[in-house]
Design a protein around this motif. Sequence first.
Motif, short mmCIF file in Angstrom:
data_model
loop_
_atom_site.label_atom_id
_atom_site.label_comp_id
_atom_site.label_asym_id
_atom_site.label_seq_id
_atom_site.Cartn_x
_atom_site.Cartn_y
_atom_site.Cartn_z
N UNK A 61 0.83 -1.21 0.00
CA UNK A 61 0.00 0.00 0.00
C UNK A 61 0.87 1.26 0.00
N UNK A 62 2.02 1.19 0.65
CA UNK A 62 2.90 2.36 0.67
C UNK A 62 3.33 2.77 -0.73
N UNK A 63 3.63 1.78 -1.59
CA UNK A 63 4.01 2.12 -2.96
C UNK A 63 2.79 2.57 -3.76
N UNK A 64 1.67 1.88 -3.60
CA UNK A 64 0.46 2.25 -4.34
C UNK A 64 0.05 3.69 -4.05
N UNK A 65 0.17 4.09 -2.78
CA UNK A 65 -0.24 5.44 -2.37
C UNK A 65 0.93 6.42 -2.38
N UNK A 66 2.12 5.95 -2.78
CA UNK A 66 3.32 6.78 -2.89
C UNK A 66 3.61 7.51 -1.57
N UNK A 67 3.67 6.76 -0.48
CA UNK A 67 3.89 7.33 0.84
C UNK A 67 5.39 7.53 1.09
N UNK A 68 5.79 8.77 1.28
CA UNK A 68 7.21 9.09 1.39
C UNK A 68 7.84 8.55 2.67
N UNK A 69 7.17 8.72 3.80
CA UNK A 69 7.78 8.32 5.07
C UNK A 69 7.95 6.81 5.12
N UNK A 70 6.92 6.07 4.72
CA UNK A 70 7.01 4.60 4.72
C UNK A 70 8.13 4.14 3.79
N UNK A 71 8.26 4.79 2.63
CA UNK A 71 9.32 4.42 1.69
C UNK A 71 10.69 4.72 2.27
N UNK A 173 -5.06 0.86 -7.23
CA UNK A 173 -5.47 1.37 -5.94
C UNK A 173 -4.99 2.79 -5.63
N UNK A 174 -4.11 3.34 -6.46
CA UNK A 174 -3.40 4.52 -6.00
C UNK A 174 -3.34 5.71 -6.93
N UNK A 175 -2.13 6.28 -7.04
CA UNK A 175 -1.95 7.58 -7.67
C UNK A 175 -2.22 7.59 -9.17
N UNK A 176 -2.20 6.42 -9.81
CA UNK A 176 -2.45 6.35 -11.25
C UNK A 176 -3.77 5.66 -11.58
N UNK A 177 -4.68 5.61 -10.61
CA UNK A 177 -5.95 4.92 -10.81
C UNK A 177 -6.78 5.54 -11.93
N UNK A 178 -6.52 6.80 -12.27
CA UNK A 178 -7.24 7.45 -13.35
C UNK A 178 -7.03 6.79 -14.70
N UNK A 179 -5.94 6.01 -14.85
CA UNK A 179 -5.72 5.29 -16.11
C UNK A 179 -6.93 4.43 -16.43
#
Length: 300
Positions: A61-71, A173-179
Amino acid sequence: GSAFKPFVYVAALDSPYSGRRPPLTAATMLEDMPDTFQTPQGPWAPHNYENSYEGHVTAARALARSLNIATAHLAEMVGIPTVARTARLLGVQSRLREVASLSLGTSEVTPLELTTAYAALANGGVWIQPVPVRAVLDRAGNEVWSPKRETRRVLRPETAYMATILLEGPVIYGTAAGIRSQYGFTRPVAGKTGTTDDENDAWFMGYTPQLVAGVWVGCDHNRKLGLTGTQAAVPIWVRFMEEAHRHLPVRDFAAPPGVVEVWIDAQTGYRAGPDCPRVMRVAFAAGTEPRTVCPAFHAP
Protein backbone atom coordinates in the motif's frame (compact mmCIF):
# COMPACT_ATOMS: atom_id res chain seq x y z
CA GLY A 1 10.51 12.19 -7.87
CA SER A 2 8.50 9.15 -6.87
CA ALA A 3 9.10 7.36 -10.17
CA PHE A 4 12.42 6.39 -8.55
CA LYS A 5 10.75 4.73 -5.53
CA PRO A 6 10.27 1.30 -7.17
CA PHE A 7 14.02 0.68 -6.92
CA VAL A 8 13.68 0.75 -3.13
CA TYR A 9 10.92 -1.87 -3.32
CA VAL A 10 12.77 -4.01 -5.89
CA ALA A 11 15.77 -4.14 -3.55
CA ALA A 12 13.47 -5.14 -0.68
CA LEU A 13 11.66 -7.82 -2.70
CA ASP A 14 14.99 -9.43 -3.58
CA SER A 15 15.85 -9.89 0.11
CA PRO A 16 14.45 -13.47 0.38
CA TYR A 17 17.22 -14.52 -2.02
CA SER A 18 20.00 -12.58 -0.30
CA GLY A 19 19.59 -14.43 2.98
CA ARG A 20 17.86 -11.70 4.98
CA ARG A 21 15.74 -13.11 7.81
CA PRO A 22 12.97 -12.27 8.10
CA PRO A 23 12.80 -11.26 4.43
CA LEU A 24 11.20 -8.01 3.32
CA THR A 25 8.02 -8.59 1.32
CA ALA A 26 4.96 -6.77 0.00
CA ALA A 27 3.34 -7.49 3.39
CA THR A 28 6.16 -5.98 5.47
CA MET A 29 4.73 -3.41 7.88
CA LEU A 30 6.14 0.12 7.67
CA GLU A 31 5.66 3.18 9.85
CA ASP A 32 4.01 6.10 8.09
CA MET A 33 3.89 9.08 10.41
CA PRO A 34 5.92 12.30 10.70
CA ASP A 35 9.51 11.40 11.54
CA THR A 36 13.05 12.74 11.45
CA PHE A 37 15.82 10.51 10.12
CA GLN A 38 19.35 10.85 11.44
CA THR A 39 21.75 10.68 8.48
CA PRO A 40 25.50 11.29 8.01
CA GLN A 41 24.52 14.60 6.39
CA GLY A 42 22.37 15.64 9.38
CA PRO A 43 18.69 15.33 10.35
CA TRP A 44 16.26 14.79 7.47
CA ALA A 45 12.51 15.30 7.91
CA PRO A 46 10.56 14.43 4.75
CA HIS A 47 6.77 14.63 4.65
CA ASN A 48 3.99 12.96 2.71
CA TYR A 49 2.12 14.69 -0.09
CA GLU A 50 -0.56 16.96 1.45
CA ASN A 51 0.75 15.88 4.89
CA SER A 52 -1.50 12.82 4.92
CA TYR A 53 -0.28 9.83 6.98
CA GLU A 54 -1.57 6.30 7.52
CA GLY A 55 0.22 5.32 10.73
CA HIS A 56 1.24 1.74 9.90
CA VAL A 57 0.91 0.29 6.43
CA THR A 58 2.11 -2.57 4.24
CA ALA A 59 4.85 -2.02 1.70
CA ALA A 60 2.32 -2.81 -1.03
CA ARG A 61 0.00 0.00 0.00
CA ALA A 62 2.90 2.36 0.67
CA LEU A 63 4.01 2.12 -2.96
CA ALA A 64 0.46 2.25 -4.34
CA ARG A 65 -0.24 5.44 -2.37
CA SER A 66 3.32 6.78 -2.89
CA LEU A 67 3.89 7.33 0.84
CA ASN A 68 7.21 9.09 1.39
CA ILE A 69 7.78 8.32 5.07
CA ALA A 70 7.01 4.60 4.72
CA THR A 71 9.32 4.42 1.69
CA ALA A 72 12.10 6.20 3.59
CA HIS A 73 11.79 3.63 6.39
CA LEU A 74 11.97 0.77 3.89
CA ALA A 75 15.07 2.33 2.28
CA GLU A 76 16.63 2.53 5.74
CA MET A 77 16.04 -1.23 6.17
CA VAL A 78 17.45 -2.04 2.72
CA GLY A 79 20.33 0.43 2.78
CA ILE A 80 20.83 3.36 0.41
CA PRO A 81 23.90 1.78 -1.27
CA THR A 82 21.73 -1.25 -2.13
CA VAL A 83 19.01 1.02 -3.55
CA ALA A 84 21.58 2.83 -5.72
CA ARG A 85 23.13 -0.45 -6.85
CA THR A 86 19.70 -1.81 -7.82
CA ALA A 87 18.92 1.29 -9.89
CA ARG A 88 22.28 1.04 -11.67
CA LEU A 89 21.80 -2.66 -12.39
CA LEU A 90 18.45 -1.95 -14.01
CA GLY A 91 19.84 0.77 -16.27
CA VAL A 92 20.13 4.12 -14.47
CA GLN A 93 23.45 5.62 -15.52
CA SER A 94 23.28 9.17 -14.16
CA ARG A 95 25.18 10.03 -10.99
CA LEU A 96 23.20 9.00 -7.92
CA ARG A 97 23.98 10.77 -4.65
CA GLU A 98 23.88 8.07 -1.98
CA VAL A 99 22.00 10.09 0.60
CA ALA A 100 18.77 9.17 2.42
CA SER A 101 16.60 11.30 0.16
CA LEU A 102 17.70 9.26 -2.87
CA SER A 103 14.86 6.87 -1.98
CA LEU A 104 12.37 9.62 -2.89
CA GLY A 105 14.03 10.45 -6.20
CA THR A 106 16.23 13.46 -5.46
CA SER A 107 18.89 12.62 -8.06
CA GLU A 108 18.26 13.67 -11.65
CA VAL A 109 17.92 10.99 -14.34
CA THR A 110 16.86 11.00 -17.98
CA PRO A 111 13.58 9.63 -19.37
CA LEU A 112 15.50 7.15 -21.52
CA GLU A 113 17.45 5.55 -18.68
CA LEU A 114 14.42 5.41 -16.38
CA THR A 115 12.32 3.81 -19.12
CA THR A 116 15.13 1.33 -19.77
CA ALA A 117 15.16 0.41 -16.08
CA TYR A 118 11.40 -0.19 -16.02
CA ALA A 119 11.79 -2.23 -19.21
CA ALA A 120 14.14 -4.58 -17.37
CA LEU A 121 11.34 -5.24 -14.86
CA ALA A 122 8.82 -5.74 -17.67
CA ASN A 123 11.24 -8.12 -19.36
CA GLY A 124 11.51 -10.45 -16.38
CA GLY A 125 14.77 -9.00 -15.08
CA VAL A 126 16.67 -8.89 -18.38
CA TRP A 127 18.21 -5.53 -19.30
CA ILE A 128 18.18 -4.65 -23.00
CA GLN A 129 20.32 -1.88 -24.43
CA PRO A 130 18.06 0.74 -26.04
CA VAL A 131 18.80 1.48 -29.69
CA PRO A 132 17.51 4.38 -31.82
CA VAL A 133 17.30 2.38 -35.05
CA ARG A 134 15.65 -1.05 -35.25
CA ALA A 135 16.72 -1.84 -38.82
CA VAL A 136 17.67 -0.41 -42.21
CA LEU A 137 15.70 -1.70 -45.19
CA ASP A 138 16.32 -1.33 -48.93
CA ARG A 139 13.60 -0.03 -51.23
CA ALA A 140 12.27 -3.55 -51.71
CA GLY A 141 11.78 -3.93 -47.95
CA ASN A 142 14.72 -6.28 -47.39
CA GLU A 143 16.73 -5.82 -44.22
CA VAL A 144 20.28 -4.71 -44.98
CA TRP A 145 21.38 -3.84 -41.44
CA SER A 146 20.22 -4.26 -37.86
CA PRO A 147 22.01 -3.35 -34.63
CA LYS A 148 23.43 -5.92 -32.28
CA ARG A 149 21.47 -5.46 -29.08
CA GLU A 150 23.28 -6.18 -25.86
CA THR A 151 21.24 -7.98 -23.21
CA ARG A 152 22.05 -9.28 -19.76
CA ARG A 153 20.16 -10.65 -16.79
CA VAL A 154 20.29 -8.16 -13.94
CA LEU A 155 17.50 -9.41 -11.69
CA ARG A 156 15.88 -12.72 -10.79
CA PRO A 157 12.66 -13.32 -12.75
CA GLU A 158 10.85 -13.91 -9.45
CA THR A 159 11.90 -10.49 -8.13
CA ALA A 160 10.97 -8.77 -11.39
CA TYR A 161 7.52 -10.35 -11.32
CA MET A 162 6.92 -9.49 -7.66
CA ALA A 163 7.89 -5.89 -8.47
CA THR A 164 5.52 -5.86 -11.45
CA ILE A 165 2.58 -7.01 -9.32
CA LEU A 166 3.52 -4.38 -6.73
CA LEU A 167 3.58 -1.75 -9.50
CA GLU A 168 0.05 -2.69 -10.51
CA GLY A 169 -0.90 -1.18 -7.16
CA PRO A 170 -0.60 2.50 -8.16
CA VAL A 171 -2.79 1.81 -11.20
CA ILE A 172 -5.47 -0.20 -9.39
CA TYR A 173 -5.47 1.37 -5.94
CA GLY A 174 -3.40 4.52 -6.00
CA THR A 175 -1.95 7.58 -7.67
CA ALA A 176 -2.45 6.35 -11.25
CA ALA A 177 -5.95 4.92 -10.81
CA GLY A 178 -7.24 7.45 -13.35
CA ILE A 179 -5.72 5.29 -16.11
CA ARG A 180 -8.73 3.00 -15.61
CA SER A 181 -11.42 5.10 -13.95
CA GLN A 182 -10.93 8.34 -15.91
CA TYR A 183 -9.39 7.25 -19.21
CA GLY A 184 -10.78 3.72 -19.55
CA PHE A 185 -7.50 1.93 -20.30
CA THR A 186 -8.30 -1.41 -18.67
CA ARG A 187 -5.43 -3.62 -19.84
CA PRO A 188 -3.04 -4.90 -17.16
CA VAL A 189 -0.64 -2.04 -16.39
CA ALA A 190 2.24 -1.69 -13.96
CA GLY A 191 3.67 1.75 -13.37
CA LYS A 192 4.46 4.68 -11.13
CA THR A 193 3.81 8.41 -11.14
CA GLY A 194 6.45 10.90 -10.09
CA THR A 195 6.46 14.58 -9.13
CA THR A 196 9.40 16.62 -7.82
CA ASP A 197 8.92 18.66 -4.63
CA ASP A 198 8.66 21.96 -6.46
CA GLU A 199 6.42 20.50 -9.22
CA ASN A 200 9.08 21.26 -11.83
CA ASP A 201 8.93 17.70 -13.18
CA ALA A 202 6.03 15.33 -13.80
CA TRP A 203 6.55 11.66 -14.66
CA PHE A 204 4.72 8.47 -15.43
CA MET A 205 6.62 5.28 -16.18
CA GLY A 206 4.45 2.32 -17.05
CA TYR A 207 4.20 -0.92 -18.97
CA THR A 208 1.87 -3.62 -20.18
CA PRO A 209 2.96 -7.20 -20.94
CA GLN A 210 3.80 -6.00 -24.47
CA LEU A 211 5.23 -2.49 -24.22
CA VAL A 212 6.93 -0.07 -21.83
CA ALA A 213 6.69 3.71 -22.20
CA GLY A 214 7.94 6.61 -20.11
CA VAL A 215 6.64 10.18 -20.06
CA TRP A 216 8.38 13.20 -18.57
CA VAL A 217 6.78 16.64 -18.66
CA GLY A 218 8.81 19.68 -17.71
CA CYS A 219 10.56 22.83 -18.88
CA ASP A 220 14.05 23.01 -20.33
CA HIS A 221 14.92 25.89 -17.99
CA ASN A 222 13.79 24.01 -14.87
CA ARG A 223 10.93 26.31 -13.97
CA LYS A 224 7.81 25.38 -12.06
CA LEU A 225 5.32 23.29 -14.01
CA GLY A 226 2.69 23.32 -11.27
CA LEU A 227 1.32 19.89 -12.22
CA THR A 228 1.77 16.41 -10.78
CA GLY A 229 2.65 13.26 -12.67
CA THR A 230 -0.99 12.21 -12.37
CA GLN A 231 -2.18 15.45 -13.96
CA ALA A 232 0.48 16.00 -16.66
CA ALA A 233 2.17 12.71 -17.59
CA VAL A 234 -0.55 10.08 -17.16
CA PRO A 235 -2.91 11.52 -19.86
CA ILE A 236 -0.08 11.57 -22.43
CA TRP A 237 0.95 8.01 -21.54
CA VAL A 238 -2.61 6.73 -21.91
CA ARG A 239 -3.19 8.38 -25.30
CA PHE A 240 0.01 6.91 -26.67
CA MET A 241 -0.57 3.43 -25.25
CA GLU A 242 -4.14 3.30 -26.54
CA GLU A 243 -2.85 3.81 -30.07
CA ALA A 244 0.11 1.46 -29.63
CA HIS A 245 -2.13 -1.36 -28.38
CA ARG A 246 -5.00 -0.87 -30.80
CA HIS A 247 -4.38 -4.16 -32.65
CA LEU A 248 -2.64 -6.10 -29.86
CA PRO A 249 -4.35 -8.89 -27.91
CA VAL A 250 -5.04 -8.36 -24.21
CA ARG A 251 -2.53 -10.29 -22.11
CA ASP A 252 -1.75 -10.60 -18.43
CA PHE A 253 1.68 -10.59 -16.81
CA ALA A 254 3.06 -14.15 -16.77
CA ALA A 255 4.29 -15.46 -13.42
CA PRO A 256 7.54 -17.45 -13.30
CA PRO A 257 7.80 -20.60 -11.17
CA GLY A 258 8.62 -19.99 -7.54
CA VAL A 259 6.16 -17.21 -6.75
CA VAL A 260 2.70 -17.34 -5.19
CA GLU A 261 -0.03 -14.69 -5.29
CA VAL A 262 -2.06 -13.89 -2.20
CA TRP A 263 -4.76 -11.39 -1.30
CA ILE A 264 -3.63 -9.46 1.78
CA ASP A 265 -5.16 -6.89 4.07
CA ALA A 266 -3.46 -3.68 2.95
CA GLN A 267 -3.29 -2.26 6.48
CA THR A 268 -2.11 -5.26 8.52
CA GLY A 269 -0.21 -7.50 6.07
CA TYR A 270 -2.16 -10.62 7.03
CA ARG A 271 -4.01 -12.78 4.52
CA ALA A 272 -7.23 -10.98 3.70
CA GLY A 273 -10.33 -12.11 5.57
CA PRO A 274 -13.94 -11.71 4.44
CA ASP A 275 -14.37 -8.47 6.43
CA CYS A 276 -11.17 -6.69 5.36
CA PRO A 277 -12.19 -3.45 3.60
CA ARG A 278 -8.85 -2.80 1.85
CA VAL A 279 -7.38 -5.82 0.11
CA MET A 280 -4.57 -6.11 -2.45
CA ARG A 281 -3.34 -8.94 -4.64
CA VAL A 282 0.43 -9.26 -4.27
CA ALA A 283 3.12 -11.80 -5.12
CA PHE A 284 5.59 -13.49 -2.78
CA ALA A 285 8.60 -15.74 -3.11
CA ALA A 286 7.19 -19.17 -2.28
CA GLY A 287 7.35 -19.74 1.45
CA THR A 288 7.38 -16.06 2.44
CA GLU A 289 3.66 -15.39 2.01
CA PRO A 290 1.55 -14.66 5.12
CA ARG A 291 -0.29 -17.71 6.45
CA THR A 292 -2.48 -16.14 9.15
CA VAL A 293 -5.87 -14.76 8.15
CA CYS A 294 -6.33 -11.16 9.32
CA PRO A 295 -7.48 -11.21 12.96
CA ALA A 296 -8.07 -7.44 13.19
CA PHE A 297 -11.53 -6.05 13.79
CA HIS A 298 -12.63 -3.83 10.92
CA ALA A 299 -15.52 -1.49 11.63
CA PRO A 300 -18.33 -1.82 9.08
